[in-house]
Design a protein around this motif. Structure first.
Motif, short mmCIF file in Angstrom:
data_model
loop_
_atom_site.label_atom_id
_atom_site.label_comp_id
_atom_site.label_asym_id
_atom_site.label_seq_id
_atom_site.Cartn_x
_atom_site.Cartn_y
_atom_site.Cartn_z
N PRO A 169 84.38 5.37 54.30
CA PRO A 169 83.29 4.89 55.16
C PRO A 169 82.01 5.72 55.03
N VAL A 170 82.15 7.02 54.76
CA VAL A 170 80.95 7.84 54.56
C VAL A 170 80.23 7.41 53.29
N LEU A 171 80.99 7.15 52.23
CA LEU A 171 80.39 6.68 50.98
C LEU A 171 79.63 5.38 51.21
N ALA A 172 80.26 4.46 51.96
CA ALA A 172 79.61 3.18 52.24
C ALA A 172 78.35 3.37 53.08
N THR A 173 78.41 4.28 54.05
CA THR A 173 77.24 4.53 54.90
C THR A 173 76.10 5.13 54.11
N LEU A 174 76.40 6.08 53.24
CA LEU A 174 75.35 6.71 52.42
C LEU A 174 74.64 5.68 51.54
N ARG A 175 75.38 4.70 51.06
CA ARG A 175 74.77 3.68 50.19
C ARG A 175 73.86 2.75 50.98
N ARG A 176 74.03 2.69 52.29
CA ARG A 176 73.26 1.76 53.12
C ARG A 176 72.13 2.45 53.88
N LEU A 177 72.05 3.77 53.85
CA LEU A 177 71.00 4.47 54.57
C LEU A 177 69.66 4.29 53.85
N ASP A 178 68.62 4.20 54.65
CA ASP A 178 67.28 4.06 54.08
C ASP A 178 66.81 5.43 53.58
N PRO A 179 66.59 5.59 52.27
CA PRO A 179 66.19 6.89 51.74
C PRO A 179 64.80 7.32 52.16
N ALA A 180 64.00 6.40 52.71
CA ALA A 180 62.63 6.74 53.10
C ALA A 180 62.61 7.83 54.16
N VAL A 181 63.60 7.81 55.07
CA VAL A 181 63.65 8.81 56.12
C VAL A 181 63.88 10.20 55.53
N GLU A 182 64.79 10.29 54.56
CA GLU A 182 65.06 11.57 53.92
C GLU A 182 63.85 12.04 53.12
N GLU A 183 63.19 11.12 52.43
CA GLU A 183 62.03 11.50 51.64
C GLU A 183 60.89 11.98 52.53
N THR A 184 60.76 11.38 53.71
CA THR A 184 59.74 11.82 54.65
C THR A 184 60.02 13.23 55.13
N ALA A 185 61.29 13.51 55.42
CA ALA A 185 61.66 14.85 55.87
C ALA A 185 61.37 15.89 54.79
N ARG A 186 61.62 15.55 53.54
CA ARG A 186 61.33 16.49 52.45
C ARG A 186 59.81 16.69 52.31
N ALA A 187 59.07 15.61 52.48
CA ALA A 187 57.61 15.71 52.37
C ALA A 187 57.03 16.61 53.45
N LEU A 188 57.74 16.72 54.57
CA LEU A 188 57.29 17.56 55.67
C LEU A 188 57.75 19.01 55.53
N GLY A 189 58.41 19.31 54.39
CA GLY A 189 58.76 20.70 54.11
C GLY A 189 60.21 21.07 54.28
N SER A 190 61.08 20.14 54.66
CA SER A 190 62.50 20.45 54.83
C SER A 190 63.19 20.52 53.47
N ASP A 191 64.06 21.50 53.30
CA ASP A 191 64.81 21.57 52.04
C ASP A 191 66.01 20.63 52.11
N SER A 192 66.78 20.57 51.01
CA SER A 192 67.88 19.61 50.93
C SER A 192 68.93 19.85 52.00
N ALA A 193 69.25 21.13 52.27
CA ALA A 193 70.25 21.45 53.29
C ALA A 193 69.79 21.00 54.67
N ALA A 194 68.52 21.25 54.98
CA ALA A 194 67.99 20.86 56.29
C ALA A 194 67.96 19.34 56.44
N VAL A 195 67.59 18.64 55.35
CA VAL A 195 67.57 17.17 55.40
C VAL A 195 68.97 16.64 55.65
N PHE A 196 69.97 17.23 55.00
CA PHE A 196 71.34 16.76 55.18
C PHE A 196 71.80 16.98 56.62
N VAL A 197 71.54 18.17 57.17
CA VAL A 197 72.02 18.51 58.51
C VAL A 197 71.27 17.73 59.59
#
Length: 512
Positions: A140-168
């Motif tokens: 189910p986690v694999l399925a959820t990751l495939r359906r999440l909108d990556p724009a939210v993660e990309e926005t967080a990275r653009a605001l200075g968050s590293d990969s670990a912070a984006v994941f958490v």
């Protein structure tokens, strides 16, 4: 347009069928309640405060508390590496970590005790359980990751968050429902599992109840252990519901979700490959290697084709019949859930999920008791066995049938009725063909569940019944591991197609 028909009321046949099914779902809970009341408060208290109950409680709680977080850690980590990084060979890793679902937990225990004969106790139980059940979170986690909108993660990275912070901060909260749902399934499996822990000589409530049943049928001690186990199971359901709350995560917009840019692992590529490779060896390599090893050691002499063919035929016939009956009975419940609203719809559907979450041994004991006291002709019959399968596995068919039925346009059915076709004719000519793919998927899940079920089958099967799981259990319990290997192999082969179907359904991208 809403797919729910406004003002729709179930007909007498649907109402009667649903009423009988709902009443049947309360048989296990009613059995436990009746057993506790009939024992009396004084004796019940004396049975509950025994040191043996405390030992079983510590074992069972420890097993759940350790195993579920481990499965969550492994399942989320593996899914994230496969789905969100530039890990080489991701297309191969993706199905590899679903494949352990094709290996029953008791076959996994058989494999590990063959490799390490001294394995027993809590550590062994945690190891085998984790390797057997982590895919229930991974998938189910694999399925959820495939359906999440990556724009939210990309926005967080653009605001200075590293990969670990984006994941958490961004990804992990959106995985909560998948992790909690998978964790609940794992917890229920841990409470219900008998064969795996019996082979590992690790006592839980289920193994103790089975031993008590063999020693004294319908004994007070076994009934009280069953009551504690049911209470434990209900506690898990309440904890999961409280942790889940009303959280829902959805992507705004239409169309297929855009794929995210894979994260570069860089110097971490080799450690990640080694970690996933080690997990694959432990979860899949050990059981498959053990089966092949025993087949090689046993040679041609262990292939009793007559007995194996008979066991396969009985297993396939029983599983196919149970799958057809269970899927057919799922239709009226799904119809009420999809085409009506209010407390009735939620209660009818929810009753089946609560009952199916109870350990199979409790359901089996309840049906045995009811058959002996109220319907003796049903005792030691295949009808009683199939009844247990329906109660245990109905939600596996219900989830799929409900989803398929929800996709049938109401207008098509109404057009059929306006042309003079009866309700039954409309169902046969319109509704059933449109829901057939979803119903087939549900029937497949029930088929595999029945084909590999052990505990309830051992308690309820009539004399002369020889399923693959029963023959495997009989031979492995006698430490004749070589003779048990062909039965283990056939069970794994039977489960592989449905496992692949699960992967395909769970990872496909959907149109919103």
């Amino acid at each position: 347009m809403s797919r729910r028909a406004v003002g729709t009321r179930p007909g007498p046949v649907v109402s009667a069928t649903v009423g009988v099914l709902v009443a049947a779902t309360f048989v296990p809970l009613g059995y436990v309640a009746w057993a506790v009341v009939s024992i009396g408060p004084a004796q019940a208290y004396a049975l509950l405060v025994r040191p043996r109950v405390g030992e079983l409680l510590v074992n069972t709680v420890s097993l759940v508390v350790i195993t579920v977080p481990l499965c969550a850690l492994i399942g989320v980590g593996a899914a994230w590496l496969v789905e969100r990084t530039d890990l080489p060979g991701r297309a191969w890793w993706r199905p590899i970590f679903v494949a352990p679902l094709a290996v029953p937990a008791f076959v996994n225990s058989y494999a590990w005790t063959s490799v390490v004969p001294t394995m027993h106790g809590l550590g062994a139980g945690v190891l085998v359980s984790t390797l057997s059940y982590f895919p229930l979170i991974y998938l189910p986690v694999l399925a959820t990751l495939r359906r999440l909108d990556p724009a939210v993660e990309e926005t967080a990275r653009a605001l200075g968050s590293d990969s670990a912070a984006v994941f958490v901060r961004v990804v992990l909260p959106q995985l909560r429902l998948a992790v909690l749902g998978g964790g609940l399934l794992i917890g229920i499996h841990l409470l219900a599992e008998y064969g795996a822990f019996a082979l590992l000589r690790f006592d839980t409530f289920t193994t103790a109840i089975f031993q008590q049943f063999q020693a004294t049928f319908d004994g007070a001690a076994g009934s009280m252990l069953a009551a504690v186990l049911v209470l434990f199971c209900l506690v898990l359901l309440v904890i999961e519901a409280a942790a889940r709350g009303n959280a829902r995560y959805a992507r705004i917009g239409s169309g297929v979700a855009r794929s995210s840019t894979p994260l570069r692992l860089g110097a971490n590529t080799l450690p990640a490959e080694l970690a996933l490779g080690g997990l694959a060896v432990l979860a899949l390599g050990v059981p498959l290697w053990t089966i092949v090893r025993w087949l090689w050691i046993g040679g041609a002499g262990i292939w009793d084709l007559g007995d194996l063919t008979d066991a396969l035929a009985q297993t396939a016939g029983l599983a196919a019949f149970a799958a057809i009956i269970t899927t057919a009975l799922a239709f009226p419940i799904a119809w009420v859930a999809v085409r009506t609203s209010g407390v009735l719809a939620r209660s009818v559907e929810g009753a089946n999920y609560v009952t199916s979450s109870l350990p199979g041994i409790v359901t089996a004991l309840a049906l045995v008791s009811v058959a002996i006291h109220l319907a003796r002709p049903l005792y030691q019959t295949l009808a009683l066995v199939v009844g247990a399968y329906v109660l245990m596995f109905l939600p596996r068919a219900l989830v799929n049938v409900r989803a398929g039925l929800a996709q049938v346009p109401i207008g098509v059915e109404q057009a059929s009725r306006s042309l003079g076709v009866s309700a039954g004719g409309t169902f046969a000519r319109v509704t059933l063909p449109l829901t057939a793919p979803a119903a087939a998927a549900g029937a497949s899940l029930v088929f595999v569940a029945v084909a590999t079920e052990l505990t309830a089958t051992l308690l309820l099967a009539p004399t002369g019944t020889r399923t693959l799981s029963m023959r495997f259990w009989s031979l492995s319990s006698e430490l004749d591991y070589a003779a048990a290997a062909p039965y283990a192999l056939v069970m794994v082969v039977l489960a592989i197609p449905v496992t692949l179907v699960l992967l395909r359904q769970s990872t496909r991208l959907v149109t919103r």
